[in-house]
Design a protein around this motif. Structure first.
Motif, PDB file in Angstrom:
ATOM      1  N   ALA A 170      48.981  25.712 -24.998  1.00 33.22           N
ATOM      2  CA  ALA A 170      49.621  27.026 -24.932  1.00 33.22           C
ATOM      3  C   ALA A 170      49.124  27.778 -23.710  1.00 33.22           C
ATOM      4  O   ALA A 170      48.150  27.391 -23.061  1.00 33.22           O
ATOM      5  CB  ALA A 170      49.340  27.833 -26.202  1.00 33.22           C
ATOM      6  N   TRP A 192      47.790  31.526 -22.565  1.00 33.45           N
ATOM      7  CA  TRP A 192      47.218  32.752 -23.106  1.00 33.45           C
ATOM      8  C   TRP A 192      47.263  33.855 -22.055  1.00 33.45           C
ATOM      9  O   TRP A 192      47.004  33.606 -20.883  1.00 33.45           O
ATOM     10  CB  TRP A 192      45.768  32.519 -23.532  1.00 33.45           C
ATOM     11  CG  TRP A 192      45.616  31.623 -24.707  1.00 33.45           C
ATOM     12  CD1 TRP A 192      45.630  30.261 -24.704  1.00 33.45           C
ATOM     13  CD2 TRP A 192      45.431  32.013 -26.073  1.00 33.45           C
ATOM     14  NE1 TRP A 192      45.464  29.776 -25.974  1.00 33.45           N
ATOM     15  CE2 TRP A 192      45.325  30.836 -26.832  1.00 33.45           C
ATOM     16  CE3 TRP A 192      45.331  33.249 -26.715  1.00 33.45           C
ATOM     17  CZ2 TRP A 192      45.135  30.858 -28.215  1.00 33.45           C
ATOM     18  CZ3 TRP A 192      45.130  33.264 -28.087  1.00 33.45           C
ATOM     19  CH2 TRP A 192      45.044  32.088 -28.823  1.00 33.45           C
ATOM     20  N   GLU A 226      56.604  34.708 -33.396  1.00 33.75           N
ATOM     21  CA  GLU A 226      57.993  34.333 -33.138  1.00 33.75           C
ATOM     22  C   GLU A 226      58.112  32.812 -33.115  1.00 33.75           C
ATOM     23  O   GLU A 226      57.225  32.110 -32.636  1.00 33.75           O
ATOM     24  CB  GLU A 226      58.463  34.890 -31.798  1.00 33.75           C
ATOM     25  CG  GLU A 226      58.428  36.406 -31.698  1.00 33.75           C
ATOM     26  CD  GLU A 226      58.836  36.894 -30.323  1.00 33.75           C
ATOM     27  OE1 GLU A 226      60.040  36.936 -30.040  1.00 33.75           O
ATOM     28  OE2 GLU A 226      57.923  37.206 -29.521  1.00 33.75           O
ATOM     29  N   TRP A 227      59.277  32.318 -33.606  1.00 29.72           N
ATOM     30  CA  TRP A 227      59.604  30.902 -33.565  1.00 29.72           C
ATOM     31  C   TRP A 227      60.942  30.727 -32.833  1.00 29.72           C
ATOM     32  O   TRP A 227      62.008  30.946 -33.424  1.00 29.72           O
ATOM     33  CB  TRP A 227      59.733  30.340 -34.981  1.00 29.72           C
ATOM     34  CG  TRP A 227      58.479  30.443 -35.786  1.00 29.72           C
ATOM     35  CD1 TRP A 227      57.409  29.607 -35.741  1.00 29.72           C
ATOM     36  CD2 TRP A 227      58.172  31.427 -36.775  1.00 29.72           C
ATOM     37  NE1 TRP A 227      56.450  30.005 -36.626  1.00 29.72           N
ATOM     38  CE2 TRP A 227      56.883  31.124 -37.284  1.00 29.72           C
ATOM     39  CE3 TRP A 227      58.837  32.545 -37.279  1.00 29.72           C
ATOM     40  CZ2 TRP A 227      56.265  31.886 -38.272  1.00 29.72           C
ATOM     41  CZ3 TRP A 227      58.218  33.297 -38.255  1.00 29.72           C
ATOM     42  CH2 TRP A 227      56.960  32.974 -38.742  1.00 29.72           C
ATOM     43  N   THR A 274      55.619  28.266 -30.947  1.00 27.91           N
ATOM     44  CA  THR A 274      55.511  29.649 -31.392  1.00 27.91           C
ATOM     45  C   THR A 274      55.027  30.547 -30.269  1.00 27.91           C
ATOM     46  O   THR A 274      54.452  30.094 -29.282  1.00 27.91           O
ATOM     47  CB  THR A 274      54.530  29.767 -32.576  1.00 27.91           C
ATOM     48  OG1 THR A 274      53.247  29.299 -32.152  1.00 27.91           O
ATOM     49  CG2 THR A 274      54.996  28.963 -33.765  1.00 27.91           C
ATOM     50  N   ILE A 275      55.269  31.849 -30.466  1.00 28.58           N
ATOM     51  CA  ILE A 275      54.747  32.888 -29.576  1.00 28.58           C
ATOM     52  C   ILE A 275      54.021  33.898 -30.456  1.00 28.58           C
ATOM     53  O   ILE A 275      54.632  34.532 -31.320  1.00 28.58           O
ATOM     54  CB  ILE A 275      55.870  33.577 -28.782  1.00 28.58           C
ATOM     55  CG1 ILE A 275      56.626  32.563 -27.930  1.00 28.58           C
ATOM     56  CG2 ILE A 275      55.300  34.681 -27.890  1.00 28.58           C
ATOM     57  CD1 ILE A 275      57.841  33.146 -27.215  1.00 28.58           C
ATOM     58  N   SER A 312      65.630  33.512 -31.964  1.00 28.22           N
ATOM     59  CA  SER A 312      64.330  33.180 -32.539  1.00 28.22           C
ATOM     60  C   SER A 312      64.134  33.957 -33.828  1.00 28.22           C
ATOM     61  O   SER A 312      64.747  35.014 -34.037  1.00 28.22           O
ATOM     62  CB  SER A 312      63.194  33.481 -31.555  1.00 28.22           C
ATOM     63  OG  SER A 312      63.144  34.867 -31.265  1.00 28.22           O
ATOM     64  N   LYS A 368      48.217  37.533 -26.228  1.00 28.84           N
ATOM     65  CA  LYS A 368      49.517  36.876 -26.311  1.00 28.84           C
ATOM     66  C   LYS A 368      49.322  35.394 -26.052  1.00 28.84           C
ATOM     67  O   LYS A 368      48.721  34.989 -25.066  1.00 28.84           O
ATOM     68  CB  LYS A 368      50.505  37.459 -25.303  1.00 28.84           C
ATOM     69  CG  LYS A 368      51.924  36.896 -25.458  1.00 28.84           C
ATOM     70  CD  LYS A 368      52.908  37.593 -24.542  1.00 28.84           C
ATOM     71  CE  LYS A 368      54.336  37.097 -24.754  1.00 28.84           C
ATOM     72  NZ  LYS A 368      55.302  37.766 -23.870  1.00 28.84           N
ATOM     73  N   ARG A 369      49.850  34.597 -26.970  1.00 26.97           N
ATOM     74  CA  ARG A 369      49.771  33.142 -26.859  1.00 26.97           C
ATOM     75  C   ARG A 369      51.174  32.559 -26.916  1.00 26.97           C
ATOM     76  O   ARG A 369      51.878  32.716 -27.905  1.00 26.97           O
ATOM     77  CB  ARG A 369      48.924  32.566 -27.994  1.00 26.97           C
ATOM     78  CG  ARG A 369      48.850  31.036 -28.006  1.00 26.97           C
ATOM     79  CD  ARG A 369      48.181  30.547 -29.276  1.00 26.97           C
ATOM     80  NE  ARG A 369      48.105  29.098 -29.323  1.00 26.97           N
ATOM     81  CZ  ARG A 369      49.072  28.303 -29.767  1.00 26.97           C
ATOM     82  NH1 ARG A 369      50.206  28.832 -30.204  1.00 26.97           N
ATOM     83  NH2 ARG A 369      48.914  26.994 -29.776  1.00 26.97           N
ATOM     84  N   GLU A 370      51.577  31.866 -25.849  1.00 28.24           N
ATOM     85  CA  GLU A 370      52.880  31.210 -25.783  1.00 28.24           C
ATOM     86  C   GLU A 370      52.673  29.707 -25.913  1.00 28.24           C
ATOM     87  O   GLU A 370      52.225  29.045 -24.986  1.00 28.24           O
ATOM     88  CB  GLU A 370      53.592  31.551 -24.469  1.00 28.24           C
ATOM     89  CG  GLU A 370      53.942  33.023 -24.326  1.00 28.24           C
ATOM     90  CD  GLU A 370      54.729  33.313 -23.065  1.00 28.24           C
ATOM     91  OE1 GLU A 370      55.149  32.345 -22.406  1.00 28.24           O
ATOM     92  OE2 GLU A 370      54.917  34.492 -22.738  1.00 28.24           O
ATOM     93  N   SER A 401      51.511  37.292 -30.649  1.00 28.19           N
ATOM     94  CA  SER A 401      51.027  38.453 -29.907  1.00 28.19           C
ATOM     95  C   SER A 401      50.360  39.414 -30.877  1.00 28.19           C
ATOM     96  O   SER A 401      50.731  39.506 -32.058  1.00 28.19           O
ATOM     97  CB  SER A 401      52.178  39.167 -29.176  1.00 28.19           C
ATOM     98  OG  SER A 401      53.163  39.608 -30.081  1.00 28.19           O
TER      99      SER A 401
END
Length: 350
Positions: A136, A138, A200-201, A171-172, A210, A165-167, A174
């Protein structure tokens, strides 16, 4: 010797007999007592020529005839080997140029982890370590600055906070954390904090759609409640998305509950939201966010939150941020409906 003919053998035999006959007269009166004895057993005296018969050279005439007979035939000439032609060095397998039209061997794609019916929904996967700490990107930041407030309280204070925030692939995640505490000569005038979390998915059915889940916890010592819990979820859509601009609309439903408030019980409510951000230049950007929470029953009121910020990037991961947030509650329980927070913040991104 296989190369002598019968005629040659016969001639050699006659030559040997003639030699013996020519010397037989000289040895008629010779003694043959020493024949058959070894060198040490022979008596000293004049040696006989008989024992050297085989070592005497034949006469010249016989010798010439024997030489002609015994003369070896000339050896045949061997063929001259042709000079070896140097062959060009063979190219190594890695140096051989492949045709341009040749298709590269495609490696089988690794199967991605799936999460439930929508393939990205983490149904039953929260316990898995890879879900939270897999591959991911960050983006983290911490903020510190001056804060001002008008409404129920009027004061200036110090504000601290952090954003995460992790993308990931599926998933995302925050999170936004903030705390404000202010005191004046009369005592404590402001003491509030909130923790906002969103997951978020992104859906594979369409890249702009999403699912989301949000949880907000708000604490304020100067409002009619001690703590408010808000939980909702729904679907979001990006009507406009570029490298510089991102606009997201969301709709869903959930509930809220206040603790230490005259308003008791769980309040079902809907959620509507709009989040717009734009990168003006390489170092300047702004963001405006609006969230609306109408209760399903009209007499339970509604709430909305508007947050706007303008950020200027500095050096060494630092940024300057001007922000303002307005929180409105239609049922304040004998308190003011609006609370406006504004601040000038120094942000450190890491």
């Amino acid at each position: 010797m296989g190369w002598l003919s019968p005629h040659s053998i016969l001639v050699m035999s006659l030559a040997t007999l003639m030699t013996l006959a020519s010397h037989s007269r000289a040895s008629e009166n010779a003694s043959f007592d020493g024949i058959g004895l070894s060198y040490f057993e022979q008596t000293a005296g004049e040696k006989s020529d008989t024992e050297f018969v085989h070592y005497l050279m034949p006469d010249d005439e016989l010798q010439s005839s024997l030489t002609s007979v015994l003369e070896l035939p000339p050896l045949p000439e061997l063929p001259t080997p042709k000079p070896e032609v140097e062959k060009p060095a063979e190219a190594k397998p890695e140096e051989v140029e492949k045709p341009k039209d040749a298709k590269k061997e495609e490696k089988p794609e690794e199967e991605e982890d799936t999460y439930g019916y929508f393939e990205y929904v983490p149904y039953g996967q929260y316990y898995h370590v890879d879900y939270w700490f897999g591959k991911a990107t960050w983006k983290n930041s911490a903020e510190l600055g001056l804060n001002g407030q008008t409404g129920n309280t009027e004061s200036n204070s110090l504000r601290v906070g952090a954003k995460i925030k992790r993308e990931g692939v599926a998933t995302i995640f925050s999170a936004d954390i903030r705390h404000l505490r202010t005191s004046d000569k009369d005592g404590l005038t402001q003491n509030n904090a909130y923790v906002k979390h969103k997951l978020e998915w992104p859906l594979k059915i369409h890249e702009r759609w999403s699912l989301f889940e949000k949880t907000d916890i708000e604490y304020d010592a100067f409002k009619a409640f001690d703590m408010r819990l808000v939980f909702n979820g729904g679907v979001s859509y990006k009507p406009y998305k570029t490298d510089a601009t991102d606009w997201t609309l969301s709709v869903g439903s959930g509930f809220s509950q206040e603790y230490g408030s005259p308003q008791k019980g769980i309040i079902p409510e809907a959620t509507l939201g709009s989040d717009f951000s734009h990168q003006i230049t390489e170092k300047q950007s702004f963001q405006i966010k609006f969230e609306f929470f109408p209760a399903f029953e009209a007499d339970q009121g509604y709430r909305h939150v508007t947050d706007a910020s303008y950020t200027i990037a500095l050096d060494h991961g630092l940024s300057l941020k001007l922000s303002a947030e307005d929180r409105y509650d239609s049922t304040p329980n004998n308190r003011k409906r609006n609370d406006l927070d504004y601040a000038c913040l120094l942000i450190w991104q890491f």
